[in-house]
Write a protein that holds these residues in place. Structure first.
Motif, PDB file in Angstrom:
ATOM      1  N   UNK A  21       0.838  -1.169   0.014  1.00 52.61           N
ATOM      2  CA  UNK A  21       0.066  -0.103   0.181  1.00 52.61           C
ATOM      3  C   UNK A  21       1.020   1.210  -0.038  1.00 52.61           C
ATOM      4  N   UNK A  22       1.778   1.191   0.875  1.00 52.66           N
ATOM      5  CA  UNK A  22       2.838   2.272   0.978  1.00 52.66           C
ATOM      6  C   UNK A  22       3.502   2.425  -0.240  1.00 52.66           C
ATOM      7  N   UNK A  23       3.901   1.625  -0.951  1.00 48.23           N
ATOM      8  CA  UNK A  23       4.630   1.617  -2.051  1.00 48.23           C
ATOM      9  C   UNK A  23       3.942   2.440  -3.305  1.00 48.23           C
ATOM     10  N   UNK A  24       2.639   2.023  -3.435  1.00 50.98           N
ATOM     11  CA  UNK A  24       1.815   2.682  -4.422  1.00 50.98           C
ATOM     12  C   UNK A  24       1.746   4.014  -4.250  1.00 50.98           C
ATOM     13  N   UNK A  25       1.553   4.440  -3.070  1.00 51.89           N
ATOM     14  CA  UNK A  25       1.512   5.753  -2.871  1.00 51.89           C
ATOM     15  C   UNK A  25       2.706   6.798  -2.965  1.00 51.89           C
ATOM     16  N   UNK A  26       3.842   6.138  -2.785  1.00 51.97           N
ATOM     17  CA  UNK A  26       5.114   7.169  -2.805  1.00 51.97           C
ATOM     18  C   UNK A  26       5.699   6.720  -4.037  1.00 51.97           C
ATOM     19  N   UNK A  27       5.506   5.638  -4.825  1.00 49.44           N
ATOM     20  CA  UNK A  27       6.172   5.423  -6.185  1.00 49.44           C
ATOM     21  C   UNK A  27       6.225   6.637  -7.175  1.00 49.44           C
ATOM     22  N   UNK A  28       5.125   7.309  -7.340  1.00 48.37           N
ATOM     23  CA  UNK A  28       5.077   8.415  -8.075  1.00 48.37           C
ATOM     24  C   UNK A  28       6.112   9.560  -7.736  1.00 48.37           C
ATOM     25  N   UNK A  29       6.145   9.701  -6.279  1.00 43.08           N
ATOM     26  CA  UNK A  29       6.965  10.701  -5.908  1.00 43.08           C
ATOM     27  C   UNK A  29       8.761  10.441  -6.320  1.00 43.08           C
ATOM     28  N   UNK A  30       9.046   9.132  -6.191  1.00 40.44           N
ATOM     29  CA  UNK A  30      10.347   8.674  -6.585  1.00 40.44           C
ATOM     30  C   UNK A  30      10.670   8.698  -8.007  1.00 40.44           C
ATOM     31  N   UNK A  31       9.571   8.709  -8.790  1.00 41.68           N
ATOM     32  CA  UNK A  31       9.857   8.526 -10.242  1.00 41.68           C
ATOM     33  C   UNK A  31      10.089   9.977 -10.755  1.00 41.68           C
ATOM     34  N   UNK A  32       9.166  10.833 -10.198  1.00 40.03           N
ATOM     35  CA  UNK A  32       9.089  12.294 -10.510  1.00 40.03           C
ATOM     36  C   UNK A  32      10.507  12.922 -10.161  1.00 40.03           C
ATOM     37  N   UNK A  33      10.944  12.579  -8.753  1.00 41.07           N
ATOM     38  CA  UNK A  33      12.172  12.933  -8.273  1.00 41.07           C
ATOM     39  C   UNK A  33      13.189  12.699  -9.136  1.00 41.07           C
ATOM     40  N   UNK A  34      13.299  11.323  -9.689  1.00 38.72           N
ATOM     41  CA  UNK A  34      14.629  10.711 -10.508  1.00 38.72           C
ATOM     42  C   UNK A  34      14.472  11.452 -11.850  1.00 38.72           C
ATOM     43  N   UNK A  35      13.335  11.694 -12.352  1.00 42.99           N
ATOM     44  CA  UNK A  35      13.255  12.592 -13.844  1.00 42.99           C
ATOM     45  C   UNK A  35      13.706  13.768 -13.469  1.00 42.99           C
TER      46      UNK A  35
END
Length: 439
Positions: free
Chosen positions: A194-208
């Motif tokens: 559940x936690x991963x689904x919520x924060x994954x977009x934040x990680x992807x956007x940060x990397x980009x």
């Protein structure tokens, strides 16, 4: 009378108020928010808790405190902390940290240095379960990259802090994950998903974002990083085992033995060195374990004195929906973390109350655990007086306040947490329905 009892008493919250005043007051007066040990502030608050409610005898209060301190969830949490500390210490002693860092850097794309460093930080922190350990391991490397490329050092260190907070929030052996799942009564793997689904977009956007900002930089020359892949295996084993749902006690015990066996096989330490590493890992958890015991007892005293009922009644009167309750839980743990600058303490303190709120408003315990961990971790990675930001800023030699604007991932994690509550992401009702259909 029963209705009044349900409303509770604001006086019951006095111990928590005293804790915040003592802890924050000392920080404001001295300028150092770590000058007053949290455990001392909680002991003072506990004394205040015992002084309240004269209708209950001291003997009864002691009994209530001891029952809270010895609650099965508290003891289980302590055992997991001890095992997690042992595993981290043994894995580090046999060279697991250095090998994991160097393996990650050896596959780092030269044109994605800072973005890659952030991703490496995510991997290392989720493997090690400690943000401070990740910052200590990657910080010097990040400063070296900044010096050789001309990339602003605060930007590089900000990426390291972001990667560190990713794993601090998600790792199976992180203090915060353990505290969040144990206080809410859910499984590590379920909370992770559940936690991963919520924060994954934040990680992807940060990397980009980091890749875009630093796309014109590159690391000149060739640098080789030495590593032993065998020393990375304990981290991978624990990560895979946790995702497969292996019992956390079994998993961490296996991790300690596996890391120890590799250390002995590679002559990284002898038998007594292995034992010393285990002892050091356990010793490092002493204060946290004692803190959890005291908080467990204090929460029961607050409950006895009507503090919990007062907050529940207050929240109930202000919040009418499940979504509002989720925002209430997020605000509660955020405030405690901003006051204590310690996300583990924030979760342990707010956890029992969050569980009561979640029960009242029928919030899935996986979502509650995720909210507790996400909002405590994002603020922990932002506050300029937190250990993570202070350490990172010290490495670069700048003000912690100056570093805040480079902390992209913690800010995006906060945004994703708010969006997840606002739009009900993920939809756990659909997930549960699918599980039933498959079954």
């Amino acid at each position: 009378m029963k209705e009044e009892a349900k409303k509770g008493s604001i006086l019951g919250l006095l111990p928590l108020g005293v804790f915040l005043i003592v802890f924050l007051g000392s920080g404001v007066i001295t300028g150092d928010f770590y000058k007053m040990p949290a455990i001392v502030a909680f002991i003072i608050a506990t004394i205040v808790g015992f002084s309240l409610n004269r209708k209950v005898s001291l003997g009864e209060k002691i009994e209530v405190f001891c029952k809270g301190a010895g609650n099965i969830d508290i003891i289980s949490m302590i055992m997991i902390f001890i095992l997690a500390g042992s595993f981290s210490s043994v894995a580090k002693a046999m060279g697991g940290v250095d090998s994991t860092v160097n393996l990650s850097l050896s596959i780092l794309p030269p044109n994605l240095l800072v973005s890659g460093l952030f991703v490496i930080g995510c991997f290392i922190s989720i493997s090690m379960g400690t943000s401070m350990g990740t910052i200590a391991a990657l910080g010097p490397i990040g400063i070296g990259i900044a010096a050789k490329t001309g990339i602003p050092a605060p930007l590089v260190i900000g990426a390291v802090v972001g990667g560190a907070m990713f794993g601090d929030n998600l790792s199976m052996i992180s203090d915060t994950t353990i505290a969040a799942t144990k206080t809410q009564g859910c499984e590590l793997k379920d909370k992770f998903r559940v936690n991963f689904l919520i924060v994954l977009p934040a990680a992807i956007i940060t990397a980009i974002l980091l890749a875009t900002i630093t796309s014109g930089y590159s690391l000149g020359g060739s640098t080789s990083y030495r590593y032993d892949f065998i020393k990375v295996l304990p981290y991978l084993g624990v990560l895979v085992g946790a995702l497969c749902g292996v019992n956390v006690f079994v998993l961490l015990s296996f991790g300690v033995v596996f890391a120890g066996a590799i250390g002995l096989f590679t002559n990284s330490f002898g038998l007594f060195g292995f034992i010393e590493a285990i002892s050091g890992g356990i010793s490092g958890m002493y204060e946290l374990c004692l803190l959890v015991i005291i908080i467990g007892g204090l929460v029961e005293l607050i409950k006895l004195n009507g503090g919990i009922d007062f907050i529940l009644n207050f929240i109930s009167s202000k919040i009418k929906t499940k979504k509002g309750a989720e925002f209430g839980i997020a605000a509660l743990v955020s405030i405690v973390d901003l006051c204590t600058a310690n996300n583990t303490i924030a979760i342990v303190t707010a956890g029992p109350l969050a569980k009561d709120i979640a029960t009242k408003f029928d919030i899935d315990n996986r979502k509650t655990a995720s909210i507790l961990d996400i909002f405590s971790s994002c603020w922990q990675g932002i506050v300029p007086y937190g250990a993570q930001v202070l350490t990172a800023a010290g490495m670069v030699g700048i003000s912690p306040v100056e570093l805040i604007k480079y902390l992209h991932y913690p800010w995006l994690m906060l945004a994703c947490g708010i969006i997840a509550i606002t739009f009900g992401i993920p939809n756990l009702n659909k997930v549960n329905k699918r599980k039933k259909e498959v079954a």
